[in-house]
Write a protein that holds these residues in place. Structure first.
Motif, short mmCIF file in Angstrom:
data_model
loop_
_atom_site.label_atom_id
_atom_site.label_comp_id
_atom_site.label_asym_id
_atom_site.label_seq_id
_atom_site.Cartn_x
_atom_site.Cartn_y
_atom_site.Cartn_z
N CYS A 1 0.73 -1.13 -0.05
CA CYS A 1 -0.03 -0.02 -0.15
C CYS A 1 0.79 1.10 -0.01
O CYS A 1 1.77 1.42 0.96
CB CYS A 1 -0.88 -0.02 1.38
SG CYS A 1 -1.86 1.54 1.56
N THR A 2 0.74 2.10 -0.82
CA THR A 2 1.17 3.48 -0.75
C THR A 2 0.35 4.37 -0.92
O THR A 2 -0.80 4.32 -1.35
CB THR A 2 2.44 3.48 -2.20
OG1 THR A 2 1.53 3.31 -3.36
CG2 THR A 2 3.39 2.60 -2.20
N TYR A 3 0.74 5.63 -0.43
CA TYR A 3 -0.36 6.82 -0.51
C TYR A 3 0.38 7.96 -1.22
O TYR A 3 1.67 8.26 -0.90
CB TYR A 3 -0.59 7.01 1.20
CG TYR A 3 0.30 7.63 2.05
CD1 TYR A 3 1.16 6.49 2.69
CD2 TYR A 3 0.37 8.91 2.18
CE1 TYR A 3 2.28 7.10 3.49
CE2 TYR A 3 1.68 9.32 2.96
CZ TYR A 3 2.37 8.25 3.72
OH TYR A 3 3.22 8.91 4.39
N THR A 4 -0.41 8.95 -1.28
CA THR A 4 -0.19 10.36 -1.44
C THR A 4 -0.86 11.15 -0.69
O THR A 4 -2.07 11.03 -0.80
CB THR A 4 -0.11 10.67 -3.13
OG1 THR A 4 -1.39 10.74 -3.58
CG2 THR A 4 0.67 9.91 -4.08
N ALA A 5 -0.11 12.36 -0.24
CA ALA A 5 -1.14 13.18 0.63
C ALA A 5 -0.34 14.60 0.79
O ALA A 5 1.18 14.61 0.79
CB ALA A 5 -1.42 12.60 2.00
N THR A 6 -1.05 15.71 0.93
CA THR A 6 -0.49 16.79 1.22
C THR A 6 0.26 17.20 2.67
O THR A 6 0.99 17.95 2.80
CB THR A 6 -1.35 18.04 0.93
OG1 THR A 6 -2.64 17.72 1.65
CG2 THR A 6 -1.78 18.13 -0.50
N GLY A 7 -0.34 16.38 3.49
CA GLY A 7 -0.07 16.46 4.93
C GLY A 7 0.20 15.03 5.46
O GLY A 7 1.04 14.39 4.68
N TYR A 8 0.30 14.98 6.59
CA TYR A 8 0.47 13.73 7.25
C TYR A 8 -0.56 13.04 7.71
O TYR A 8 -0.96 13.10 8.85
CB TYR A 8 1.72 14.08 8.39
CG TYR A 8 2.84 14.63 8.03
CD1 TYR A 8 3.00 16.24 8.05
CD2 TYR A 8 3.85 14.01 7.43
CE1 TYR A 8 4.11 16.61 7.37
CE2 TYR A 8 4.91 14.48 6.67
CZ TYR A 8 4.90 15.97 7.04
OH TYR A 8 6.23 16.45 6.28
N PRO A 9 -1.34 12.02 6.99
CA PRO A 9 -2.39 11.44 7.41
C PRO A 9 -2.18 10.36 8.31
O PRO A 9 -1.09 9.88 8.61
CB PRO A 9 -2.97 11.00 5.97
CG PRO A 9 -1.74 10.24 5.14
CD PRO A 9 -0.82 11.76 5.68
N SER A 10 -3.31 9.87 9.13
CA SER A 10 -3.07 8.57 9.64
C SER A 10 -3.81 7.51 8.54
O SER A 10 -4.23 7.53 7.60
CB SER A 10 -4.42 8.61 10.70
OG SER A 10 -4.13 9.59 11.58
N LEU A 11 -3.15 6.34 8.94
CA LEU A 11 -3.32 5.21 7.88
C LEU A 11 -3.88 4.00 8.57
O LEU A 11 -3.77 3.93 9.89
CB LEU A 11 -1.86 4.88 7.42
CG LEU A 11 -1.09 5.92 6.52
CD1 LEU A 11 0.35 5.63 6.18
CD2 LEU A 11 -1.80 6.42 5.49
N PHE A 12 -4.64 3.33 7.79
CA PHE A 12 -5.39 2.29 8.69
C PHE A 12 -5.44 0.96 7.39
O PHE A 12 -5.55 1.08 6.18
CB PHE A 12 -7.05 2.55 8.83
CG PHE A 12 -7.05 3.67 9.55
CD1 PHE A 12 -6.94 5.08 9.22
CD2 PHE A 12 -7.61 3.62 10.69
CE1 PHE A 12 -7.02 6.23 9.93
CE2 PHE A 12 -7.42 5.02 11.85
CZ PHE A 12 -7.37 5.92 11.32
N LYS B 1 7.19 7.19 6.10
CA LYS B 1 6.94 8.52 5.49
C LYS B 1 7.90 8.42 4.20
O LYS B 1 7.65 9.11 3.33
CB LYS B 1 7.41 9.45 6.23
CG LYS B 1 7.03 10.79 6.03
CD LYS B 1 7.02 11.99 7.09
CE LYS B 1 8.52 12.27 7.29
NZ LYS B 1 8.83 13.35 8.38
N GLU B 2 9.24 7.99 4.35
CA GLU B 2 10.37 8.22 3.49
C GLU B 2 9.75 7.38 2.13
O GLU B 2 10.33 7.72 0.96
CB GLU B 2 11.74 7.60 3.71
CG GLU B 2 11.78 6.15 4.32
CD GLU B 2 11.36 5.74 5.65
OE1 GLU B 2 10.77 6.61 6.37
OE2 GLU B 2 11.29 4.74 5.76
N THR B 3 9.15 6.36 2.35
CA THR B 3 8.64 5.62 1.14
C THR B 3 7.04 5.60 1.03
O THR B 3 6.33 5.05 -0.01
CB THR B 3 8.91 4.20 1.03
OG1 THR B 3 8.51 3.68 2.39
CG2 THR B 3 10.45 4.11 1.16
N THR B 4 6.61 6.44 1.66
CA THR B 4 5.04 6.74 1.55
C THR B 4 4.21 5.43 1.55
O THR B 4 3.49 5.23 0.80
CB THR B 4 4.44 7.70 0.39
OG1 THR B 4 4.81 7.35 -0.86
CG2 THR B 4 5.34 8.96 0.80
N SER B 5 4.83 4.67 2.44
CA SER B 5 3.95 3.28 2.20
C SER B 5 3.40 2.72 3.80
O SER B 5 3.85 3.15 4.50
CB SER B 5 5.17 2.22 1.77
OG SER B 5 6.16 2.11 2.69
#
Lengths: 114, 115
Positions: free
Chosen positions: A23-34, A68-72
């Motif tokens: 799972c990878t994500y893109t976001a403008t801020g720092y989301p919570s992940l579930f 955060k470094e791999t947005t994963s």
């Protein structure tokens, strides 16, 4: 806008095999992940979560680490069981203290054979 | 955490008819949401239902097709109007109570098939 991309399924494994669902994500801020799980005929249930970088969520033998470094936020389990057969959804949430929308991955179907 | 009951759990309907789905929560919640999950797909948000005001619809969904009621803080309904086979989906209700360990709690869904 925000997005979540999951590994395409379906994934078919034998019992006791190792599981990874990417799972990878893109976001403008720092989301919570579930990670949520949907068993056949049921709604979505929270499996685990992580609210900040380097957090590790764990539950029922499943783990995922917020990178955060791999947005994963890859989901792993060392030894799957037949009862783990379900659809797994990776989600991000940027609401903070106020309501924000959930961003869903497309879901990954997991089938575990005896 | 909030306990959500959806009714009916499943139904088979004729083309051109309408069906109202109910969502009952065991506690007062600020926000309720309706999602559609088409076969083999992820969830798509239809609308956000706020008590005392009109529902807020997402792009691609309109009130005439999916009218929503939110008469109080524990109950909401979604109507699927003038149904066609393309409306065959799972419809899920979720709630945000603002003080639990997850942003939304989901009901078990209503499995709708249109003939």
């Amino acid at each position: 806008g925000d997005s979540v991309t999951q590994m395409e399924g379906p994934v078919t494994l034998s019992e006791e095999a190792f599981l990874t669902i990417n799972c990878t994500y893109t976001a403008t801020g720092y989301p919570s992940l579930f990670w949520y799980v949907q068993y056949p005929g049921e709604g979505l249930q929270l499996l685990l979560k992580a609210t900040k970088a380097d957090d590790k969520g764990s539950n029922k033998g499943f783990e995922a680490t917020y990178r955060k470094e791999t947005t994963s936020f890859h989901l792993e389990k060392g030894s799957v069981q037949v009862s783990d057969s379900a659809v797994y959804f990776c989600l991000s949430y940027a609401g903070g203290t106020s309501y924000g929308k959930l961003t869903f991955g497309q879901g990954t179907i997991l089938t575990v054979h005896p | 955490s909030a306990v959500i009951s959806q009714k009916p759990s499943r139904d088979i309907c004729q083309r051109g008819t309408s069906l109202t789905i109910q969502c009952q929560v065991d506690s007062q919640v600020t926000m309720m949401f309706w999602y559609r999950q088409q076969p083999g797909q992820s969830l798509t948000l239809i609308a956000t239902a706020n008590q005392g005001s009109e529902a807020t619809y997402e792009s691609g969904f309109v009130i005439d097709k999916f009218p929503i009621s939110r008469p109080n803080l524990t109950f909401s309904t979604l109507t699927v109007s003038n149904m066609s086979p393309e409306d065959s989906s799972i419809y899920l209700c979720s709630v945000a109570d603002g003080h639990s360990n997850q942003p939304q709690h989901f009901g078990d869904g209503t499995r709708l098939s249109i003939l």
